[in-house]
Write a protein that holds these residues in place. Sequence first.
Motif, PDB file in Angstrom:
ATOM      1  N   GLY A 194     -32.119  15.869 -46.881  1.00 15.04           N
ATOM      2  CA  GLY A 194     -31.325  17.359 -46.768  1.00 15.04           C
ATOM      3  C   GLY A 194     -29.873  17.166 -46.727  1.00 15.04           C
ATOM      4  N   VAL A 195     -29.143  16.358 -46.514  1.00 15.07           N
ATOM      5  CA  VAL A 195     -27.613  16.195 -46.716  1.00 15.07           C
ATOM      6  C   VAL A 195     -27.249  16.526 -47.827  1.00 15.07           C
ATOM      7  N   LEU A 196     -26.062  17.244 -48.056  1.00 14.68           N
ATOM      8  CA  LEU A 196     -25.654  17.798 -49.134  1.00 14.68           C
ATOM      9  C   LEU A 196     -24.372  16.875 -49.587  1.00 14.68           C
ATOM     10  N   GLY A 197     -23.942  16.835 -50.841  1.00 18.11           N
ATOM     11  CA  GLY A 197     -23.159  15.916 -51.169  1.00 18.11           C
ATOM     12  C   GLY A 197     -21.543  16.535 -50.708  1.00 18.11           C
ATOM     13  N   LEU A 198     -21.587  18.081 -50.635  1.00 16.28           N
ATOM     14  CA  LEU A 198     -20.363  18.721 -50.117  1.00 16.28           C
ATOM     15  C   LEU A 198     -19.983  17.811 -48.701  1.00 16.28           C
ATOM     16  N   ASP A 199     -20.695  17.690 -47.878  1.00 19.12           N
ATOM     17  CA  ASP A 199     -20.705  17.064 -46.627  1.00 19.12           C
ATOM     18  C   ASP A 199     -20.501  15.612 -46.669  1.00 19.12           C
ATOM     19  N   TYR A 219     -19.643  13.754 -48.936  1.00 18.44           N
ATOM     20  CA  TYR A 219     -18.454  13.219 -49.797  1.00 18.44           C
ATOM     21  C   TYR A 219     -17.114  13.823 -48.892  1.00 18.44           C
ATOM     22  N   GLY A 220     -17.169  14.802 -47.919  1.00 19.08           N
ATOM     23  CA  GLY A 220     -16.523  15.374 -47.306  1.00 19.08           C
ATOM     24  C   GLY A 220     -15.540  16.409 -48.398  1.00 19.08           C
ATOM     25  N   MET A 221     -16.189  17.092 -49.181  1.00 18.85           N
ATOM     26  CA  MET A 221     -15.516  17.949 -49.893  1.00 18.85           C
ATOM     27  C   MET A 221     -14.997  19.594 -49.685  1.00 18.85           C
ATOM     28  N   ARG A 222     -15.700  19.765 -48.254  1.00 19.47           N
ATOM     29  CA  ARG A 222     -15.290  20.952 -48.031  1.00 19.47           C
ATOM     30  C   ARG A 222     -13.731  21.389 -47.724  1.00 19.47           C
ATOM     31  N   PRO A 223     -13.015  20.372 -47.238  1.00 20.08           N
ATOM     32  CA  PRO A 223     -11.596  20.690 -47.144  1.00 20.08           C
ATOM     33  C   PRO A 223     -10.984  20.614 -48.553  1.00 20.08           C
ATOM     34  N   THR A 224     -11.475  20.058 -49.535  1.00 21.82           N
ATOM     35  CA  THR A 224     -11.008  20.216 -50.841  1.00 21.82           C
ATOM     36  C   THR A 224     -11.077  21.656 -51.420  1.00 21.82           C
ATOM     37  N   LEU A 225     -12.536  22.300 -50.978  1.00 18.62           N
ATOM     38  CA  LEU A 225     -12.554  23.566 -51.528  1.00 18.62           C
ATOM     39  C   LEU A 225     -11.510  24.599 -50.733  1.00 18.62           C
ATOM     40  N   ASP A 226     -11.503  24.407 -49.340  1.00 15.89           N
ATOM     41  CA  ASP A 226     -10.624  25.027 -48.721  1.00 15.89           C
ATOM     42  C   ASP A 226      -8.880  24.827 -49.411  1.00 15.89           C
ATOM     43  N   ARG A 227      -8.432  23.775 -49.688  1.00 17.05           N
ATOM     44  CA  ARG A 227      -6.916  23.458 -50.321  1.00 17.05           C
ATOM     45  C   ARG A 227      -7.073  24.157 -51.587  1.00 17.05           C
ATOM     46  N   LEU A 228      -8.132  24.165 -52.298  1.00 21.30           N
ATOM     47  CA  LEU A 228      -8.007  24.995 -53.655  1.00 21.30           C
ATOM     48  C   LEU A 228      -8.293  26.458 -53.595  1.00 21.30           C
ATOM     49  N   GLY A 229      -8.503  26.813 -52.248  1.00 25.45           N
ATOM     50  CA  GLY A 229      -8.368  28.224 -52.346  1.00 25.45           C
ATOM     51  C   GLY A 229      -9.995  28.896 -52.542  1.00 25.45           C
ATOM     52  N   VAL A 230     -10.894  28.161 -52.696  1.00 24.85           N
ATOM     53  CA  VAL A 230     -12.218  28.698 -52.810  1.00 24.85           C
ATOM     54  C   VAL A 230     -12.765  29.029 -51.269  1.00 24.85           C
TER      55      VAL A 230
END
Length: 229
Positions: free
Chosen positions: A204-209, A211-222
């Motif tokens: 059930g782990v998500l790739g977003l977590d 791969y640590g991509m949530r900060p990337t979404l924040d940085r890109l303004g998503v």
Amino acid sequence: MNGHVIVRTDRRPDPDAVATLAHVGVATGHEAMGRRGLAQPVLRPIYPGARIAGRAVTVLSHPGDNLMIHASIEQCGPGDILVVTTTSPSTDGMFGELFAVQLAARGVRGLVIDAGVRDVAALTAMGFPVWSRAVSAQGTVKASPGSVNVPVVIAGCHLRPGDVVVADDDGVLCVPLSLAPEVAGKAVAREASEADKIEQFRSGVLGLDLYGMRPTLDRLGVVYVDESA
């Protein structure tokens, strides 16, 4: 070298590296090599499910002429892959069942050809893997000189005789002979890492977590918004 030549060569990759690359396949090998060496996706298998790797025996041929394929066969041996390209673009059916029978008798694992192939039903029935630019019944002649076991470019991929060719449903990969053991080692490590990720995704782990991509979404303004009722 000048003119047209048939080079007899003993250049051969490490057999353990070849076996490993056959096992891991094109996608993993491509990533392990730093996303290099991938032939353009115009080369497609004539039937699904085949996966091979082996030493490249190269052919540079005149378009619409398969004389040099005939000349190349005695340079092929067990574990080799015949790699054929032409001096200008061609989709003529330069290779068929009669060639495949000769190559299979010598232990050749398959063919990669930046041109056309025919007798697809027969090749499929005998289990001889081919990756080609086209399927075409267009016949060819045997009249023009070319070369065997010289450096070639096939579908944008630079290849020297003795290099490793890996081919499966994902395409064709060209691995320089000197890099094959290193690429194979990195591919094994990558495969183990991917197996671990698969188990985490199944839990059930998500790739977003992962791969640590949530900060990337924040940085890109998503931003996340809740739909109003």
